[in-house]
Design a protein around this motif. Structure first.
Motif, short mmCIF file in Angstrom:
data_model
loop_
_atom_site.label_atom_id
_atom_site.label_comp_id
_atom_site.label_asym_id
_atom_site.label_seq_id
_atom_site.Cartn_x
_atom_site.Cartn_y
_atom_site.Cartn_z
N LEU A 21 46.36 43.86 42.41
CA LEU A 21 46.73 42.50 42.81
C LEU A 21 45.80 41.99 43.92
CD1 LEU A 21 48.75 40.21 42.32
CD2 LEU A 21 50.18 41.21 44.11
N ILE A 22 45.48 42.84 44.88
CA ILE A 22 44.54 42.46 45.94
C ILE A 22 43.18 42.11 45.34
CG2 ILE A 22 43.21 43.37 47.90
CD1 ILE A 22 45.78 44.93 48.68
N VAL A 24 42.46 41.07 42.29
CA VAL A 24 42.53 39.83 41.51
C VAL A 24 42.60 38.62 42.44
CG1 VAL A 24 44.01 38.50 39.95
CG2 VAL A 24 43.51 40.89 39.44
N VAL A 25 43.48 38.67 43.42
CA VAL A 25 43.62 37.54 44.36
C VAL A 25 42.32 37.33 45.12
CG1 VAL A 25 44.83 36.76 46.44
CG2 VAL A 25 46.12 37.71 44.53
N ASN A 26 41.70 38.40 45.57
CA ASN A 26 40.43 38.31 46.28
C ASN A 26 39.36 37.64 45.42
OD1 ASN A 26 38.51 39.09 48.50
ND2 ASN A 26 37.66 40.35 46.86
N ILE A 28 39.73 35.70 42.72
CA ILE A 28 40.06 34.30 42.42
C ILE A 28 39.84 33.43 43.65
CG2 ILE A 28 41.96 32.73 41.85
CD1 ILE A 28 43.03 34.97 40.00
N TYR A 29 40.31 33.89 44.80
CA TYR A 29 40.14 33.10 46.03
C TYR A 29 38.66 32.87 46.33
CZ TYR A 29 39.90 31.98 50.97
OH TYR A 29 39.59 31.39 52.16
N ALA A 125 37.83 38.67 38.20
CA ALA A 125 39.07 37.89 38.09
C ALA A 125 39.62 37.94 36.66
CB ALA A 125 38.83 36.45 38.52
N SER A 129 42.58 40.67 35.86
CA SER A 129 43.84 39.94 35.60
C SER A 129 44.45 40.36 34.27
CB SER A 129 43.61 38.43 35.60
OG SER A 129 43.27 37.98 36.87
#
Length: 146
Positions: A21-22, A24-26, A28-29, A125, A129
């Motif tokens: 999750l980290i 993926v979020v990293n 995408i951000y 991403a 994901s």
């Protein structure tokens, strides 16, 4: 041995999901913020790959020491497939989670070949994901959270 490996597999899954999750979020951000790809991003992607592959190895050991494995010979494939719980543990969970790790591995490999930040973050991403969604779809939630 079975209960030890099962416990390890369950707790390691928390780590896999958190790190994935980290990652993926990293990705995408930073992709949408037009940030530059840095060594930290590489480490996050690599650590995610390592943790997920470790989970695969633990899962394979668990699969082959599991008392459920004998159900194939005792009941036959047809009976295993008719029982949703046996089908989840013996067929769906292993196959889908192996596919998830394949997607993570593909994403990691593709991102390494890219030369600029945007395609690197895109590869991580997208593929990570997909791996995350596949993992989440085949976790035996009723047992895992109990």
């Amino acid at each position: 041995m079975y209960s030890t490996v099962k416990t390890l597999h369950s707790y390691w899954a928390y780590l896999v999901l958190i790190i994935l999750l980290i990652a993926v979020v990293n990705a995408i951000y930073k992709r949408f913020s037009n940030k530059e790809y840095q060594a930290t991003d590489f480490r996050i992607a690599l650590f995610t790959l390592i943790v997920s592959h470790t989970q695969l190895l633990i899962g394979l050991v668990l699969y082959f020491v599991s008392p459920r494995l004998s159900l194939f010979s005792e009941l036959g494939m047809g009976a295993v497939m008719k029982d949703s719980m046996n089908r989840l543990y013996l067929v769906e969970h292993p196959i889908i989670n192996i596919l998830a790790i394949v997607f993570i591995t593909i994403g990691y490999s593709k991102h390494k070949k890219k030369l600029t930040s945007l395609p690197k973050f895109n590869a991580i991403a997208i593929f990570y994901s997909i791996g995350l969604v596949l993992f989440l779809s085949r976790i035996p939630w009723n047992v895992w959270l109990a």
